[in-house]
Design a protein around this motif. Structure first.
Motif, PDB file in Angstrom:
ATOM      1  N   PRO A 162     105.144  71.305 162.595  1.00 48.60           N
ATOM      2  CA  PRO A 162     104.434  71.974 162.437  1.00 48.60           C
ATOM      3  C   PRO A 162     103.480  71.548 161.013  1.00 48.60           C
ATOM      4  N   ILE A 163     102.613  72.933 161.084  1.00 46.01           N
ATOM      5  CA  ILE A 163     101.224  73.047 160.514  1.00 46.01           C
ATOM      6  C   ILE A 163     101.814  73.547 159.075  1.00 46.01           C
ATOM      7  N   TRP A 164     101.564  72.716 157.764  1.00 46.39           N
ATOM      8  CA  TRP A 164     101.981  73.571 156.634  1.00 46.39           C
ATOM      9  C   TRP A 164     100.771  74.141 156.374  1.00 46.39           C
ATOM     10  N   PRO A 165      99.928  75.351 155.946  1.00 42.40           N
ATOM     11  CA  PRO A 165      99.087  75.798 155.263  1.00 42.40           C
ATOM     12  C   PRO A 165      99.573  75.850 153.496  1.00 42.40           C
ATOM     13  N   VAL A 166      98.295  75.109 152.766  1.00 35.47           N
ATOM     14  CA  VAL A 166      98.122  74.933 151.918  1.00 35.47           C
ATOM     15  C   VAL A 166      97.117  75.110 150.881  1.00 35.47           C
ATOM     16  N   THR A 167      97.194  75.967 149.461  1.00 36.45           N
ATOM     17  CA  THR A 167      95.889  76.488 149.234  1.00 36.45           C
ATOM     18  C   THR A 167      96.085  75.509 148.255  1.00 36.45           C
ATOM     19  N   LYS A 168      94.574  75.674 147.606  1.00 35.31           N
ATOM     20  CA  LYS A 168      94.027  74.402 147.125  1.00 35.31           C
ATOM     21  C   LYS A 168      94.939  74.641 145.558  1.00 35.31           C
ATOM     22  N   PHE A 192      96.990  71.489 155.873  1.00 35.13           N
ATOM     23  CA  PHE A 192      95.753  71.841 156.347  1.00 35.13           C
ATOM     24  C   PHE A 192      95.695  73.112 155.035  1.00 35.13           C
ATOM     25  N   GLY A 193      94.590  72.729 154.742  1.00 36.58           N
ATOM     26  CA  GLY A 193      93.998  73.522 153.187  1.00 36.58           C
ATOM     27  C   GLY A 193      93.168  74.690 153.458  1.00 36.58           C
ATOM     28  N   THR A 194      93.596  75.571 152.855  1.00 38.86           N
ATOM     29  CA  THR A 194      93.434  77.046 153.204  1.00 38.86           C
ATOM     30  C   THR A 194      92.770  77.928 151.739  1.00 38.86           C
ATOM     31  N   GLU A 195      91.899  78.675 151.745  1.00 33.46           N
ATOM     32  CA  GLU A 195      91.336  79.303 150.515  1.00 33.46           C
ATOM     33  C   GLU A 195      91.538  80.535 150.157  1.00 33.46           C
ATOM     34  N   ALA A 230      90.161  72.889 151.502  1.00 34.91           N
ATOM     35  CA  ALA A 230      89.596  74.342 152.179  1.00 34.91           C
ATOM     36  C   ALA A 230      89.507  73.766 153.612  1.00 34.91           C
ATOM     37  N   GLY A 231      90.741  73.470 154.381  1.00 29.12           N
ATOM     38  CA  GLY A 231      89.111  73.121 155.986  1.00 29.12           C
ATOM     39  C   GLY A 231      89.863  72.248 156.191  1.00 29.12           C
ATOM     40  N   ARG A 232      90.121  70.981 155.499  1.00 30.40           N
ATOM     41  CA  ARG A 232      90.789  69.897 155.402  1.00 30.40           C
ATOM     42  C   ARG A 232      92.225  69.685 156.200  1.00 30.40           C
ATOM     43  N   ARG A 257      87.866  83.044 156.003  1.00 24.88           N
ATOM     44  CA  ARG A 257      89.090  83.956 157.378  1.00 24.88           C
ATOM     45  C   ARG A 257      89.266  83.519 158.536  1.00 24.88           C
ATOM     46  N   LEU A 258      88.202  82.310 158.400  1.00 30.16           N
ATOM     47  CA  LEU A 258      88.318  81.510 160.150  1.00 30.16           C
ATOM     48  C   LEU A 258      88.358  79.835 160.174  1.00 30.16           C
ATOM     49  N   LEU A 259      89.124  79.713 159.128  1.00 25.52           N
ATOM     50  CA  LEU A 259      89.241  78.285 158.641  1.00 25.52           C
ATOM     51  C   LEU A 259      89.893  77.768 159.375  1.00 25.52           C
ATOM     52  N   ALA A 260      91.096  78.860 160.440  1.00 21.97           N
ATOM     53  CA  ALA A 260      91.853  78.043 161.166  1.00 21.97           C
ATOM     54  C   ALA A 260      91.080  77.537 163.032  1.00 21.97           C
ATOM     55  N   GLY A 261      89.815  77.419 162.942  1.00 22.63           N
ATOM     56  CA  GLY A 261      88.698  77.097 163.596  1.00 22.63           C
ATOM     57  C   GLY A 261      88.945  75.846 164.101  1.00 22.63           C
ATOM     58  N   LYS A 262      89.060  75.301 162.253  1.00 19.12           N
ATOM     59  CA  LYS A 262      89.258  73.695 162.761  1.00 19.12           C
ATOM     60  C   LYS A 262      90.777  73.158 162.904  1.00 19.12           C
TER      61      LYS A 262
END
Length: 461
Positions: free
Chosen positions: A15-21, A64-67, A46-48, A76-81
């Motif tokens: 799993p990848i867990w997206p996490v907002t700040k 995975f840090g999102t924003e 964001a992006g970490r 919106r393209l942070l997932a490229g990381k």
């Protein structure tokens, strides 16, 4: 590391867990995962990416840090990381994937690498399971178009001259069962493409006009014109050495329209598509065209050469004149045309020009929808006089150096009369600083937005 996508989750998928700040406490994480995150100073930056271990010393998953999405597209393209930061194996998004289609595409775009001149790619892969509702074929279609444009631009001129660009066009036409015709060398003069011939005649490889036609005759006519200057020395108005370092990318317009053409044909949009690419090298030799020469264009307009380094608009003019003769419903040209566009808007925001307000609005909405930013610039009529010539109908450069991108667009406009909608995109075709979904190098610009627009304007029924 090579990346791919998969339609279904497997038992080995992590799993990848997206996490907002500061949203860590809201996630249903495995035991001790939150404590591990705090110990590593992870707060959803964001992006970490933070790999989370399991109790056996393996990998339990990744945070995975999102924003909150911004207007620049990059958020919106942070997932490229993820493509460059995850270990090999199969991964899936656990919880809210947000803009799932863009997430999946950004992952593939972020995993791009240009390896033609390196050793064999690693066998191991990082695979992302597509979030629910994301169409695999569509995601791959767009990614392949982007990759095609990037690959063509990244290939150096010794392997991507007019001959090689023609070969790539032929391969694309064959793959989609499209017609292709090439007018080459002296035939350009016989078929009335004098400015394409003049610009490219000093090159070792003959100048040519590549013409691809696909789709039903009764469908709306969509024509794409791409500047194919495979290397630009500047001609007799030679560039300094530093100015030539990226000139392999001066066929970026051609690369981008080929990438867009792939998307259109692969999706089988109900259009009659035409792709025109004037492929030349602006070289220096005894027969090079000169400052002060007067060239007669296909349209009959005479052009005084104020600077041989403004060659792209000359080859585009002949191609646009041909395209315009059959009154296309939509005519788009793309070109790495002016440094002035970069001064005005930088490398990441290509300007586009059109007289059609409805089309401009549609482009802006499409660009926002798919995080492929563009910006409308004005076809400011009063600047027409900057292109005046005392001995010809028009000069190929403006008289005072101001508004270089605008006056280049106005020059091109002189060669379009019949098209129902025409738009010019002055792209850079290059990523100078790494972004989440783009390494440094050749870039596809505006074609995802244009494809999105065309899907809406010409839906498959």
């Amino acid at each position: 590391m090579p990346v791919d996508i998969a339609a279904r989750k497997t038992s080995s998928s992590r799993p990848i867990w997206p996490v907002t700040k500061d949203g860590l406490d809201k996630l249903p994480l495995p035991e001790n995962a939150a404590a591990w995150a705090r110990a590593n100073g992870f707060t959803g930056q964001a992006g970490r990416i933070l790999i989370v271990p399991d109790n056996a010393g393996g990998i339990a998953g990744a945070l995975f840090g999102t924003e909150k999405p911004g207007t620049d597209g990059q958020s919106r393209l942070l997932a490229g990381k993820l493509a460059r930061g995850l270990p090999e194996g199969v991964w899936h998004i656990e919880g809210d994937a947000g803009d799932a289609e863009l997430l999946a595409l950004a992952f593939l775009m972020g995993g791009y690498s240009f390896d033609r001149y390196r050793g064999k790619a690693e066998a191991a892969q990082t695979v992302l399971v597509l979030p629910a509702g994301v169409e695999e074929a569509e995601t791959r279609r767009i990614s392949i178009g982007v990759t095609l444009a990037r690959d063509l631009i990244n290939t150096p001129a010794n392997d991507m001259g007019p001959d090689a660009l023609e070969e790539q066009a032929r391969l694309l036409a064959k793959a989609h069962k499209a017609q292709i015709a090439v007018t080459k060398g002296q035939q350009l003069l016989k078929q009335n493409f004098p400015m394409i011939h003049a610009v490219g005649r000093a090159g070792v490889e003959a100048p040519r006009l590549i013409d691809i036609i696909w789709g039903g005759k009764n469908h709306p006519k969509v024509t794409l014109v791409g500047k194919g200057v495979c290397f630009d020395t500047g001609g007799l108005d030679i560039k300094p050495a530093s100015g030539m370092l990226l000139m392999k990318k001066d066929m970026g317009g051609a690369a981008n329209v080929l990438g867009l053409a792939h998307m259109i044909m692969d999706a089988k949009l109900p259009v009659r598509l035409r792709v025109l690419i004037p492929a030349v090298e602006n070289a220096i030799a005894g027969n090079a065209f000169r400052p002060g020469d007067i060239l007669t264009s296909r349209k009959g307009i005479t052009v005084e050469i104020g600077n041989t380094d403004a060659e792209g608009r000359l080859v585009l003019a002949d191609a646009l004149a041909l395209a315009d003769e059959e009154t296309p419903d939509l005519l788009i040209d793309m070109a790495t045309l002016t440094g002035a566009a970069r001064v005005a808007l930088g490398p990441d925001l290509p300007p586009f020009y059109t007289d059609d307000d409805g089309f401009a609005d549609a482009v802006a909405k499409a660009a926002g929808a798919v995080a492929d930013p563009v910006w409308r610039m004005p076809l400011w009529g009063p600047y027409d006089k900057k292109l005046s010539s005392r001995i010809a109908d028009i000069n190929n450069v403006n008289s005072d150096g101001f508004a270089g991108s605008v006056t280049a667009a106005l020059f091109l406009k002189c060669f379009v009369e019949k098209a129902r909608v025409w738009s010019h995109f002055d792209i850079f075709g290059w990523t100078p600083v790494e972004k989440p979904a783009a390494p440094v190098g050749g870039e596809a610009q505006a074609i995802r937005a244009l494809y999105h627009l065309m899907k809406q304007r010409f839906p498959v029924t």
